[in-house]
Design a protein around this motif. Structure first.
Motif, PDB file in Angstrom:
ATOM      1  N   ALA A 174      45.802  34.363  33.264  1.00 27.36           N
ATOM      2  CA  ALA A 174      46.235  33.366  34.247  1.00 27.36           C
ATOM      3  C   ALA A 174      47.701  33.002  34.034  1.00 27.36           C
ATOM      4  N   LEU A 175      48.090  32.800  32.777  1.00 23.14           N
ATOM      5  CA  LEU A 175      49.492  32.486  32.477  1.00 23.14           C
ATOM      6  C   LEU A 175      50.399  33.644  32.842  1.00 23.14           C
ATOM      7  N   PHE A 176      49.964  34.859  32.498  1.00 17.94           N
ATOM      8  CA  PHE A 176      50.769  36.045  32.788  1.00 17.94           C
ATOM      9  C   PHE A 176      50.973  36.220  34.295  1.00 17.94           C
ATOM     10  N   LEU A 177      49.897  36.108  35.071  1.00 20.73           N
ATOM     11  CA  LEU A 177      50.018  36.305  36.518  1.00 20.73           C
ATOM     12  C   LEU A 177      50.887  35.224  37.152  1.00 20.73           C
ATOM     13  N   ARG A 178      50.792  34.007  36.643  1.00 25.03           N
ATOM     14  CA  ARG A 178      51.675  32.951  37.178  1.00 25.03           C
ATOM     15  C   ARG A 178      53.135  33.266  36.860  1.00 25.03           C
ATOM     16  N   SER A 179      53.382  33.819  35.673  1.00 24.70           N
ATOM     17  CA  SER A 179      54.763  34.159  35.323  1.00 24.70           C
ATOM     18  C   SER A 179      55.284  35.299  36.201  1.00 24.70           C
ATOM     19  N   VAL A 180      54.412  36.255  36.520  1.00 24.49           N
ATOM     20  CA  VAL A 180      54.820  37.336  37.430  1.00 24.49           C
ATOM     21  C   VAL A 180      55.121  36.784  38.811  1.00 24.49           C
ATOM     22  N   GLN A 181      54.288  35.848  39.268  1.00 20.69           N
ATOM     23  CA  GLN A 181      54.503  35.270  40.592  1.00 20.69           C
ATOM     24  C   GLN A 181      55.884  34.639  40.711  1.00 20.69           C
ATOM     25  N   THR A 182      56.369  34.047  39.619  1.00 20.85           N
ATOM     26  CA  THR A 182      57.693  33.414  39.665  1.00 20.85           C
ATOM     27  C   THR A 182      58.813  34.440  39.765  1.00 20.85           C
ATOM     28  N   LEU A 183      58.521  35.696  39.425  1.00 20.69           N
ATOM     29  CA  LEU A 183      59.529  36.747  39.536  1.00 20.69           C
ATOM     30  C   LEU A 183      59.663  37.277  40.960  1.00 20.69           C
ATOM     31  N   LEU A 184      58.638  37.035  41.777  1.00 16.80           N
ATOM     32  CA  LEU A 184      58.596  37.631  43.104  1.00 16.80           C
ATOM     33  C   LEU A 184      59.297  36.757  44.142  1.00 16.80           C
TER      34      LEU A 184
END
Length: 321
Positions: free
Chosen positions: A171-181
């Motif tokens: 969950a933390l990882f996917l949220r961090s990826v979302q901030t890159l997009l």
């Protein structure tokens, strides 16, 4: 501008410090655990490459099948001008994407290994001299800041590696990826799928014992890097399917009661006979679960592709509108 740039975002001693912290926390917890990233020294990487060629280990072949068949569709859906690959390693599978993205201008591989990044970049630039490669020495599980590159950007996280993260970590990882997009960017995610238990266990416990050697290699890492007096021969390789959590666990089981001394950490660790050290979790997924986890991170599943036998999936996700 040089076709190859290398940016270090981790301190020179970051790997050693992280290993010490993980060992200190993991071997004093109940049950004992170690993160799977410590398999991958030079010998561990060689063993994993051997694993990917084993008849029992289907994920690499299944993902490659999808990439070859669907790379044009991925290119058409994303129009990517920059490809960001998290945990890029040798960048071997990425070539299928690079070949299919006619408008690609920049490739940003992200990995903790400087040697892997440099070697992969040199090989890619021999084949594609017009490509701009900006490699980042970074830990993809930590906050990333990407250099300014042309959009749209496609962030790729392949190999089913997301399954090595526990649900809160995912969950933390996917949220961090979302901030890159940014608007128009996309995430390409590789996930191994739930299937017959026997197929899954064989993939992590092959007849030749290569995976067993790979699993035990983490003990060699501890011996070399932390001067631990541990003998891999004192442990058995174990691979189990957890039906409730739908993941494979790899463990090392002590053959007899023993004590491991780690002078570098001033640590003494006792193992009872039969006590197990968990070295890897490899979660398997269903489409609805992937969609739900992406949605929880503010992303929307837009495309879903599997190999012909439905063993592995690549999904494309964008920021939810």
């Amino acid at each position: 501008m040089s076709p190859f740039q290398l940016t270090r975002t981790l301190p020179e001693d970051a790997t050693g410090a992280a290993l010490s912290e993980d060992v200190l926390q993991g071997l004093t917890s109940t049950p004992k655990v170690l993160p799977p990233k410590w398999f991958y020294d030079a010998r561990g990487s060689e063993l994993f490459e051997e694993i990917t060629r084993l008849p029992e280990y289907y994920p690499t072949r299944a993902e490659r099948e999808i990439l070859i068949a669907r790379a044009p569709a991925i290119a058409a859906a994303t129009g990517a001008r920059t490809l960001v690959e998290l945990g890029s390693g040798s960048s071997e599978k990425t070539r299928h994407l690079l070949d299919a993205l006619p408008g690609l201008r920049s490739y940003l591989p992200v990995d903790v290994s400087e040697s892997a990044l440099t070697g992969a970049a040199e090989a890619l630039l021999r084949e594609r001299p017009a490509l701009q490669v900006h490699a980042l020495i970074a830990d993809f599980t930590q906050e990333l800041i990407l250099p300014d590159t042309p959009g749209p950007r496609l962030v790729a996280f392949l190999g089913g590696t997301i399954g090595n993260l526990l649900p809160p970590e995912r969950a933390l990882f996917l949220r961090s990826v979302q901030t890159l997009l940014r608007p128009g960017d996309a995430l390409l995610l590789g996930t191994d799928l739930v299937k017959d238990e026997e197929v899954l266990v064989r993939a992590y416990d092959d007849a030749r014992g290569v995976t067993a050697e790979f699993n035990k290699n983490v003990l060699n890492v501890l011996a070399r890097e932390l001067d631990a007096d541990v003998d891999p021969a004192d442990f058995d390789h174990v691979a189990l399917w957890d039906r409730e959590r739908e993941w494979i666990e790899m463990r090392l089981r002590a053959r007899s009661a023993l004590t491991v001394k780690i002078p570098a950490l001033n640590l003494v660790v006792a193992f009872e006979e039969g006590e197990e050290l968990r070295t890897e979790v490899s979660a398997k997924f269903r489409r609805e679960g992937v969609a739900a986890e992406l949605a929880g991170a503010g992303m929307e599943l837009s495309r879903w592709w599997t190999d012909e036998r439905g063993r592995f999936a690549l999904s494309l996700a964008t920021v939810a509108s």
